[in-house]
Design a protein around this motif. Structure first.
Motif, mmCIF file in Angstrom:
data_model
loop_
_atom_site.group_PDB
_atom_site.id
_atom_site.type_symbol
_atom_site.label_atom_id
_atom_site.label_comp_id
_atom_site.label_asym_id
_atom_site.label_seq_id
_atom_site.Cartn_x
_atom_site.Cartn_y
_atom_site.Cartn_z
ATOM 1 N N ARG A 12 -2.419 4.635 -1.390
ATOM 2 C CA ARG A 12 -2.990 4.200 -2.651
ATOM 3 C C ARG A 12 -2.483 2.786 -2.941
ATOM 4 N N PRO A 13 -3.301 1.739 -3.029
ATOM 5 C CA PRO A 13 -4.729 1.792 -2.729
ATOM 6 C C PRO A 13 -4.967 1.948 -1.227
ATOM 7 N N ALA A 14 -6.128 2.481 -0.866
ATOM 8 C CA ALA A 14 -6.453 2.684 0.543
ATOM 9 C C ALA A 14 -6.715 1.347 1.216
ATOM 10 N N ASN A 33 0.884 -1.161 0.000
ATOM 11 C CA ASN A 33 0.000 0.000 0.000
ATOM 12 C C ASN A 33 0.919 1.207 0.000
ATOM 13 N N THR A 39 -6.878 1.491 9.707
ATOM 14 C CA THR A 39 -6.115 2.689 10.050
ATOM 15 C C THR A 39 -4.708 2.273 10.460
ATOM 16 N N LYS A 61 -8.044 -1.211 4.329
ATOM 17 C CA LYS A 61 -9.310 -1.225 5.076
ATOM 18 C C LYS A 61 -9.110 -0.900 6.553
ATOM 19 N N ASN A 84 0.265 10.760 0.777
ATOM 20 C CA ASN A 84 -0.122 12.034 1.374
ATOM 21 C C ASN A 84 1.118 12.794 1.841
ATOM 22 N N PRO A 111 -4.459 7.824 8.473
ATOM 23 C CA PRO A 111 -5.739 7.316 7.964
ATOM 24 C C PRO A 111 -5.571 6.522 6.670
ATOM 25 N N PRO A 112 -6.529 5.666 6.340
ATOM 26 C CA PRO A 112 -6.459 4.881 5.101
ATOM 27 C C PRO A 112 -6.334 5.750 3.852
ATOM 28 N N SER A 113 -6.906 6.961 3.888
ATOM 29 C CA SER A 113 -6.874 7.850 2.720
ATOM 30 C C SER A 113 -5.469 8.316 2.362
ATOM 31 N N ALA A 114 -4.492 8.087 3.253
ATOM 32 C CA ALA A 114 -3.111 8.504 2.977
ATOM 33 C C ALA A 114 -2.396 7.529 2.056
#
Length: 265
Positions: free
Chosen positions: A177-179, A17, A183, A181, A21, A172-175
């Motif tokens: 790519r891919p996110a 992953n 934290t 599932k 960010n 957070p997962p949004s940091a």
């Protein structure tokens, strides 16, 4: 955001992953606080999200990468001057033979599927000053747990015997790519300067903690019956009706010493 090259996809078999960010990247690099002249080793550089800013500060860096395609990209990246790449599995690398051993600072975004084996492997090596890892948040909570909590377990005891555990920041997962599932969180491990005698306790500590936590719902009178009688448990200052998660690290060390002593006599 500094996104990874579009022609390289994350590979599930490597647990990849990629961190994308920039703000989080800056926070992690600040936590590591690399300085020129230090001996830094990165595990799993991926698309160099941490590699580049660490290199900017440290000027030199050794990276361990298993993915051959990523190794080729890293080798030909003009912005990675000063990077030395070890192509291979970090679990099989002898860190005591890396240049600068004795003063190594290790960091990385560890794949979730091999977190514990890598941490145990590194803690068994001498000469590592500190480690900074991005891990699944619940793993960091287990590493830093105190007795009498659900997060306290064998991983806690074995890690805290070897090192001081300092949680640093949440990711957070949004940091990614891919996110993922889950934290993530960054943790700092500062290995203790264990004596040879203390290191010799590790197999016994591993044995007693594995036995205790594999039966964590049982009282220690029952869970550790193959090692100790109830009176022996009481003599070591423990209540025989407590459970594995109620025993502090220092008491597990005493239990390990008692088992080691028996093996000698």
């Amino acid at each position: 955001m500094a996104l990874p090259p579009v022609h390289m996809k994350a590979r599930k078999r490597f647990g990849q992953n990629f961190l994308v960010n920039d703000h989080i990247i800056g926070q992690i690099v600040d936590a590591i606080n690399p300085k020129e002249g230090e001996k830094l080793v990165e595990i799993g550089p991926g698309h160099a999200a941490l590699t580049r800013p660490v290199l900017e500060r440290a000027k030199s860096l050794t990276a361990i990468e298993l993915d051959r395609d990523l190794v080729e990209i890293l080798k030909h990246d003009p912005f990675l001057k000063g990077l030395t790449i070890i192509e291979g599995d970090a679990l099989k690398v002898d860190f005591e033979k890396i240049e600068g051993a004795g003063n190594l600072r290790v960091f990385g975004n560890l794949p979730y599927n091999i977190t514990s084996p890598i941490i145990f492997h590194l803690l068994s090596q001498r000469g590592i000053i500190d480690m900074h890892f991005m891990l699944q948040k619940e793993v960091v909570e287990r590493l830093a747990a105190a007795p009498n909590s659900k997060d306290y377990g064998r991983l806690t005891v074995m890690t805290q015997f070897h090192a001081n555990v300092i949680p640093m920041l949440i990711v957070p997962p949004s940091a990614f790519r891919p996110a993922p599932k889950v934290t993530s969180a960054v943790v700092r491990l500062k290995p203790k300067d264990l004596t040879d005698e203390e290191r010799a306790l590790v197999p016994y500590l591993n044995n007693v903690t594995t036995t205790a936590f594999s039966a964590r719902r049982k009282t220690i009178r029952n869970a550790l019956s193959k090692f100790f009688t109830e009176n022996e448990i009481i003599d070591m200052g423990l209540d025989p009706i407590i459970r594995a998660e109620n025993i502090p690290v220092e008491k597990y060390v005493e239990l390990a010493k008692a088992i080691k002593y028996r093996d000698k006599v």
